[in-house]
Design a protein around this motif. Structure first.
Motif, PDB file in Angstrom:
ATOM      1  N   THR A   1       0.852  -1.189   0.000  1.00 61.77           N
ATOM      2  CA  THR A   1       0.000   0.000   0.000  1.00 61.77           C
ATOM      3  C   THR A   1       0.885   1.235   0.000  1.00 61.77           C
ATOM      4  N   SER A   2       0.255   2.374   0.010  1.00 64.30           N
ATOM      5  CA  SER A   2       1.004   3.619   0.121  1.00 64.30           C
ATOM      6  C   SER A   2       1.471   3.773   1.572  1.00 64.30           C
ATOM      7  N   PRO A   3       2.390   4.698   1.856  1.00 69.62           N
ATOM      8  CA  PRO A   3       2.879   4.849   3.236  1.00 69.62           C
ATOM      9  C   PRO A   3       1.774   5.161   4.241  1.00 69.62           C
ATOM     10  N   LYS A   4       0.755   5.923   3.870  1.00 73.42           N
ATOM     11  CA  LYS A   4      -0.352   6.235   4.770  1.00 73.42           C
ATOM     12  C   LYS A   4      -1.665   5.822   4.103  1.00 73.42           C
ATOM     13  N   PRO A   5      -2.042   4.546   4.198  1.00 76.87           N
ATOM     14  CA  PRO A   5      -3.276   4.106   3.539  1.00 76.87           C
ATOM     15  C   PRO A   5      -4.513   4.623   4.269  1.00 76.87           C
ATOM     16  N   SER A   6      -5.580   4.805   3.552  1.00 71.02           N
ATOM     17  CA  SER A   6      -6.837   5.272   4.147  1.00 71.02           C
ATOM     18  C   SER A   6      -7.524   4.103   4.858  1.00 71.02           C
ATOM     19  N   LYS A   7      -8.601   4.411   5.590  1.00 68.14           N
ATOM     20  CA  LYS A   7      -9.323   3.375   6.327  1.00 68.14           C
ATOM     21  C   LYS A   7      -9.921   2.342   5.375  1.00 68.14           C
ATOM     22  N   SER A   8     -10.457   2.826   4.238  1.00 64.23           N
ATOM     23  CA  SER A   8     -11.063   1.885   3.294  1.00 64.23           C
ATOM     24  C   SER A   8     -10.023   0.944   2.702  1.00 64.23           C
ATOM     25  N   VAL A   9      -8.828   1.439   2.444  1.00 64.38           N
ATOM     26  CA  VAL A   9      -7.755   0.570   1.923  1.00 64.38           C
ATOM     27  C   VAL A   9      -7.349  -0.440   2.992  1.00 64.38           C
ATOM     28  N   LYS A  10      -7.283   0.009   4.250  1.00 62.72           N
ATOM     29  CA  LYS A  10      -6.929  -0.915   5.331  1.00 62.72           C
ATOM     30  C   LYS A  10      -7.964  -2.028   5.456  1.00 62.72           C
ATOM     31  N   ARG A  11      -9.264  -1.666   5.359  1.00 62.37           N
ATOM     32  CA  ARG A  11     -10.313  -2.693   5.403  1.00 62.37           C
ATOM     33  C   ARG A  11     -10.208  -3.648   4.219  1.00 62.37           C
ATOM     34  N   PHE A  12      -9.908  -3.103   3.061  1.00 63.04           N
ATOM     35  CA  PHE A  12      -9.766  -3.927   1.867  1.00 63.04           C
ATOM     36  C   PHE A  12      -8.617  -4.919   2.034  1.00 63.04           C
ATOM     37  N   ILE A  13      -7.484  -4.457   2.541  1.00 68.41           N
ATOM     38  CA  ILE A  13      -6.330  -5.324   2.771  1.00 68.41           C
ATOM     39  C   ILE A  13      -6.673  -6.389   3.813  1.00 68.41           C
ATOM     40  N   ALA A  14      -7.396  -5.998   4.840  1.00 69.40           N
ATOM     41  CA  ALA A  14      -7.790  -6.964   5.880  1.00 69.40           C
ATOM     42  C   ALA A  14      -8.675  -8.049   5.266  1.00 69.40           C
ATOM     43  N   ASP A  15      -9.602  -7.667   4.416  1.00 69.62           N
ATOM     44  CA  ASP A  15     -10.454  -8.650   3.748  1.00 69.62           C
ATOM     45  C   ASP A  15      -9.637  -9.588   2.860  1.00 69.62           C
TER      46      ASP A  15
END
Length: 115
Positions: A97-111
């Motif tokens: 991901t980018s150095p500071k991912p957004s909350k939606s990206v974090k949820r996507f990665i978690a999924d």
């Protein structure tokens, strides 16, 4: 016949254009009528010209693969990725991901990590 683009007068050019167009229609109508009469009499009519297209003017490619080629099948068996395509081995996946991912990206990665 003169070229239409060389006729300066627009009205005259338009008349010549429509006259030529009518002549072509008349010739086509007569040709179709002659062909219909020839078919009715059982005579042979001239065959239509085959239209030149990309498909029928394409040259045979020498490098195309022939189906069931033994050499190609052997190469596919020895291929380094063949185990992944035959599902013998699971690929390793790295998610970045980018150095500071957004909350939606974090949820996507978690999924993605759960599956």
């Amino acid at each position: 016949m003169t070229e239409l683009s060389k006729i300066k007068n627009k009205i005259k050019r338009n008349e010549v254009y429509h006259r030529r167009k009518d002549e072509k229609k008349k010739e086509k109508r007569e040709r179709r009528k002659r062909n219909a009469e020839a078919i009715a009499l059982g005579e042979m009519i001239p065959e239509k010209k085959i239209q030149r297209t990309l498909e029928n003017t394409r040259e045979k490619e020498e490098t195309t693969v022939v189906p069931n080629d033994a050499e190609i099948e052997a190469d596919q068996i020895e291929d380094e990725f063949s185990k992944f395509f035959s599902n013998e081995k699971q690929p390793k996946i790295m998610i970045t991901t980018s150095p500071k991912p957004s909350k939606s990206v974090k949820r996507f990665i978690a999924d993605l990590m759960l599956t």
